[in-house]
Design a protein around this motif. Structure first.
Motif, short mmCIF file in Angstrom:
data_model
loop_
_atom_site.label_atom_id
_atom_site.label_comp_id
_atom_site.label_asym_id
_atom_site.label_seq_id
_atom_site.Cartn_x
_atom_site.Cartn_y
_atom_site.Cartn_z
N THR A 79 1.86 -5.26 -5.59
CA THR A 79 0.99 -4.10 -5.76
C THR A 79 -0.43 -4.42 -5.31
O THR A 79 -1.10 -3.61 -4.66
N ASP A 86 2.14 4.72 -7.35
CA ASP A 86 2.74 5.36 -8.53
C ASP A 86 4.22 5.04 -8.64
O ASP A 86 4.74 4.79 -9.74
N ALA A 87 4.91 5.03 -7.49
CA ALA A 87 6.34 4.71 -7.52
C ALA A 87 6.56 3.28 -8.00
O ALA A 87 7.42 3.02 -8.86
N LEU A 147 4.50 1.47 -9.77
CA LEU A 147 4.10 1.37 -11.17
C LEU A 147 5.18 1.90 -12.10
O LEU A 147 5.43 1.35 -13.17
N GLY A 148 5.84 2.98 -11.68
CA GLY A 148 6.96 3.48 -12.48
C GLY A 148 8.08 2.47 -12.56
O GLY A 148 8.69 2.28 -13.63
N TYR A 166 -1.41 5.93 -2.75
CA TYR A 166 -1.37 6.28 -4.17
C TYR A 166 0.05 6.66 -4.60
O TYR A 166 0.50 6.30 -5.69
N ARG A 167 0.72 7.40 -3.75
CA ARG A 167 2.10 7.77 -4.10
C ARG A 167 2.99 6.54 -4.19
O ARG A 167 3.79 6.39 -5.13
#
Length: 643
Positions: free
Chosen positions: A39, A298-299, A301-302, A294-295
Motif C-alpha cells: 500500500t 480502498d479495495a 484496505l478492505g 484512491y479506489r
C-alpha cells in the motif's frame, strides 16, 4: 515405575497460550507489514508524486491569473514608479513559474504538457520584453510631448509680445493662438477619433496662418525686424505641428503604440488562456489518476481489514479454548483450595485438596496444608509457652513482693540503727557535755579553781569535736556529701578514711571509666557496693591487701572488689531470706549488695575459697546503661541513700 500420569506444570500451561499468542501476533504483524508495504508503495508511486504535481499545477494557474492582472495594470498605468514595481512583480512571477515548471519536469509526469507550458513561459518572457520596450518608447513620446507643451507656452508669449508692436498683427496673432490651443489639445488627447478631427482642424488653421503670414510679410509698412520675427514664429509653428518631432508625428507614433499595445493584450490574453487550459488538463489528468489510486487503496484496505478481522476471530476462538483449559487446570483448583480453607476456618476439620490442577498448584496446596499443620502445632506450643510465662510472672511477682518486704524491713532497721546511734553516741556525748559545762560554771566562781574550769571546758570541746565526727559519720552513712562532686572524688575520700581507720590493710583503687560514662543512678550503687565490701573486709576477712577496679569491658560497666583474706567458708552464699522485723539487718551484707545490683539491672557474682580471699563482681550491660541514662533525674543529681 508408577503408572499414574504426571500432571502438567503451571509454566507449560501458561507458556502454551502465550506462545500461541506470540505466533499469531507475529503472523498478523507479518501479513500487515507486507500489505501495508504494498500500500505504501502504491501511495509513494502515485499519490505522493501526483499530489505535489497537482499542487504545483494549481500554483501555476494562480500565477497565470496574477500575471494577467499585473500585465493589464502595467499597460494601463501612467506612473513610472508603479510600472517599475509591477514589472518587478511580473518578473518574480515568471521566475517562480519557471521553478515550478522545472519541478514538474523533474517528476517525469505528463512530459508533453509540461513541455508545452515551458514554451508558453518562454513566449511570455518575450512578450514581457516587448511590453517593456513599448513602455520605454511611450515614455520617450511623453517626454517629447512635454517638451512641445513648454515650447507652445514660449511661442504664445512671443506672439503676444509681437502683436503689441503692431496692430496689423492682431488677426495673425489670434490665428496663431488658436493653432497653439489645438496643438495643445492634440498633445494631451488619447482618443483617436477626436485626435483625427483635431488634425484636420490644425491643417486648416495652419493654412490660414500661412496665408496671413505671407500677406503680412509682403507689406512694406512693417519693419524688417518684425517681418523677420514673424517668419521665425511661423516656421516654429509649422515645425511644432508638422515637423519630424511635431505634434502630428508624435500623435501618429502614439497611435502605432496603442495598436501594438492592443495586439499584445490580445496575444497575452490568448497565451495565458492557453496556459490555464493546459494547467486544467494537467489537473484533470492528476485528478483521474488520484481517483483511480484512491479506489485501489480502498479495495486493498478492505482486503487488509477482512484479513485482520479474520485473524482476530481466530485469535479469539483459540483464546477462549486456552482460557477454558487454564480455568480447568489453575483457576478451579485454586477456588477449591480457597473453599477448603474457609470451611477449615469454620469447623477446623476440612482437608485441603492436593490431587487436582497443575503441578505447581498441587505443590502449593501441599505446602499450604503443611503450613497450616505447622501453624496449628506452633499455636499449641505458644499456648503452652503462654501458660509457662504466666507461671513465671506469678513467681516473679512473689519474688518482687518478697524483695519489697525486704526493702521495707531494711528501711525500718536503718531507722532503728540510726535512733540507737543517736541515743548511744550523740545522747551520751551531750549528757557528758552538759555535766562538764555545769562543773566548769560551778568552779568559775572560785578563783583558785579556774584551772579546773578551763580543763573541764577543754574536755567539753573535745567531746564536741568527737560528736561532730560522729555526726559526719552518720551523715556519710546515710548519703555521702561528696558524691555530688563526683564518684571518683567520693571514692578517694572514702578510701582515704578507710586507710586511716585500717592501717593494716593495703588498699588499691583503679577507676578506668570516665565519670561521664557512668549514669547518675549507678553512682550511689557503686559507692554502696564499695562501702559495704570494705566494711565486710575490715570486719570479717582479716586481709592485708584489698583491690578495687571499675572498668568497661564489652561496652558495659563492671566493678570488682577482691582481697587476700580468709575467704568464704561455704563457697557462694545463698540469697538471704527476708529478715523478720527486729531481726539482724541485712542492709550491709552480701544480700543487700545483690539486691542493689539486681534492682539496677545488673548481675552480681561473689566467689571465694577458705584461706584464698574473696572476689566480688557486678556487671551492667550497655543497654541497661542507656536505659539508666535516659531515666536519670533531670538535674543530674545522685539518688538518696534510701533509694
Amino acid at each position: 515405575m508408577s503408572s499414574t500420569r504426571r500432571p502438567p506444570r503451571l509454566r507449560r500451561i501458561i507458556l502454551l497460550p502465550l506462545t500461541f499468542f506470540m505466533l499469531l501476533f507475529l503472523l498478523l504483524t507479518l501479513l500487515l507489514a507486507v500489505s501495508f508495504r504494498s500500500t505504501n508503495a502504491l501511495l509513494e508511486e502515485n499519490i505522493l508524486q501526483r499530489i505535489p504535481f497537482a499542487h504545483r499545477t494549481m500554483t501555476l494557474v494562480q500565477q497565470s491569473e496574477q500575471l494577467r492582472g499585473l500585465l493589464f495594470r502595467y499597460m494601463q498605468t501612467d506612473s513610472l514608479f508603479v510600472q517599475a514595481s509591477l514589472l518587478e512583480q511580473i518578473q518574480h512571477l515568471l521566475r517562480t513559474g519557471d521553478e515550478e515548471l522545472k519541478a514538474l519536469a523533474a517528476s517525469a509526469l505528463y512530459a508533453e504538457e509540461v513541455r508545452f507550458l515551458r514554451q508558453r513561459l518562454e513566449k511570455m518572457y518575450q512578450i514581457v520584453e516587448r511590453i517593456n520596450a513599448l513602455t520605454t518608447r511611450k515614455y520617450e513620446l511623453a517626454l517629447l510631448r512635454t517638451y512641445q507643451v513648454k515650447s507652445f507656452r514660449v511661442m504664445a508669449e512671443d506672439l503676444r509680445e509681437l502683436s503689441k508692436r503692431s496692430t496689423a498683427l492682431h488677426e495673425w496673432e489670434h490665428q496663431g493662438r488658436d493653432m497653439l490651443l489645438s496643438l495643445l489639445l492634440l498633445c494631451q488627447n488619447t482618443d483617436i477619433s477626436y485626435g483625427l478631427q483635431l488634425k484636420r482642424l490644425i491643417r486648416r488653421q495652419g493654412e490660414e496662418e500661412t496665408r496671413l503670414m505671407r500677406a503680412l510679410a509682403e507689406r512694406d509698412d512693417l519693419p524688417e525686424a518684425i517681418r523677420t520675427r514673424l517668419r521665425t514664429l511661423h516656421h516654429s509653428l509649422q515645425q511644432a505641428a508638422f515637423g519630424r518631432n511635431g505634434v502630428f508625428s508624435l500623435f501618429d507614433q502614439q497611435d502605432v503604440l496603442e495598436q501594438k499595445y492592443a495586439l499584445l493584450v490580445i496575444e497575452v490574453d490568448a497565451l495565458l488562456e492557453s496556459v490555464s487550459l493546459s494547467c486544467n488538463r494537467l489537473m484533470d489528468h492528476a485528478d483521474r489518476t488520484l481517483t483511480a489510486v484512491y479506489r485501489e487503496f480502498d479495495a486493498r484496505l478492505g482486503q487488509h481489514a477482512a484479513g485482520t478481522l479474520l485473524g482476530l476471530l481466530v485469535v479469539l476462538c483459540v483464546s477462549c479454548l486456552l482460557y477454558g483449559y487454564f480455568i480447568r487446570r489453575v483457576i478451579t483448583p485454586i477456588a477449591r483450595i480457597h473453599s477448603s480453607l474457609r470451611r477449615r476456618q469454620e469447623d477446623g476439620e476440612a482437608e485441603i485438596p492436593c490431587d487436582a490442577g497443575a503441578l505447581e498448584v498441587r505443590e502449593m496446596a501441599e505446602a499450604l496444608s503443611l503450613l497450616i499443620r505447622t501453624l496449628e502445632r506452633r499455636e499449641r506450643d505458644l499456648s503452652e509457652s503462654h501458660a509457662s510465662l504466666e507461671r513465671q510472672v506469678v513467681q516473679r511477682t512473689a519474688e518482687l513482693r518478697h524483695m519489697s518486704q525486704r526493702l521495707l524491713c531494711a528501711h525500718e532497721e536503718e531507722r532503728r540503727r540510726l535512733a540507737a546511734e543517736l541515743h548511744d553516741d550523740v545522747g551520751a556525748t551531750l549528757g557528758v557535755m552538759k555535766l562538764g559545762i555545769e562543773r566548769a560554771l560551778s568552779t568559775l566562781s572560785r578563783k583558785d579553781r579556774r584551772d579546773d574550769a578551763e580543763a573541764a571546758l577543754k574536755e567539753v570541746i573535745a567531746l564536741v569535736k568527737g560528736m561532730a565526727r560522729q555526726m559526719r559519720r552518720i551523715q556519710n552513712d546515710l548519703c555521702p556529701a561528696r558524691l555530688d562532686a563526683g564518684l571518683s572524688e567520693s571514692l578517694e575520700w572514702f578510701c582515704g578514711d578507710f586507710r586511716l581507720a585500717n592501717p593494716g590493710i593495703r588498699l588499691r583503687t583503679h577507676i578506668l571509666v570516665p565519670e561521664a560514662d557512668i549514669p547518675a543512678p549507678l553512682r550511689i550503687v557503686l559507692f554502696r557496693i564499695v562501702q559495704e565490701a570494705l566494711a565486710n573486709i575490715a570486719r570479717h576477712s582479716g586481709a592485708s591487701h584489698a583491690h578495687i577496679v571499675i572498668d568497661a569491658p564489652r561496652d558495659g560497666l563492671r566493678i570488682r572488689v577482691s582481697d587476700n583474706g580468709a575467704g568464704l567458708p561455704g563457697g557462694v552464699p545463698p540469697v538471704p531470706p527476708v529478715p523478720p522485723p527486729g531481726g539482724e539487718s541485712g542492709g550491709r551484707g552480701i544480700g543487700n549488695m545483690r539486691e542493689r545490683v539486681a534492682l539496677s539491672g545488673g548481675t552480681f557474682q561473689i566467689t571465694g575459697r577458705p584461706g584464698r580471699g574473696t572476689r566480688l563482681e557486678a556487671y551492667w550491660p550497655r543497654a541497661v546503661l542507656r536505659e539508666l541514662a535516659t531515666t536519670a533525674p533531670a538535674d543530674g543529681g545522685t539518688p538518696r541513700a534510701g533509694d
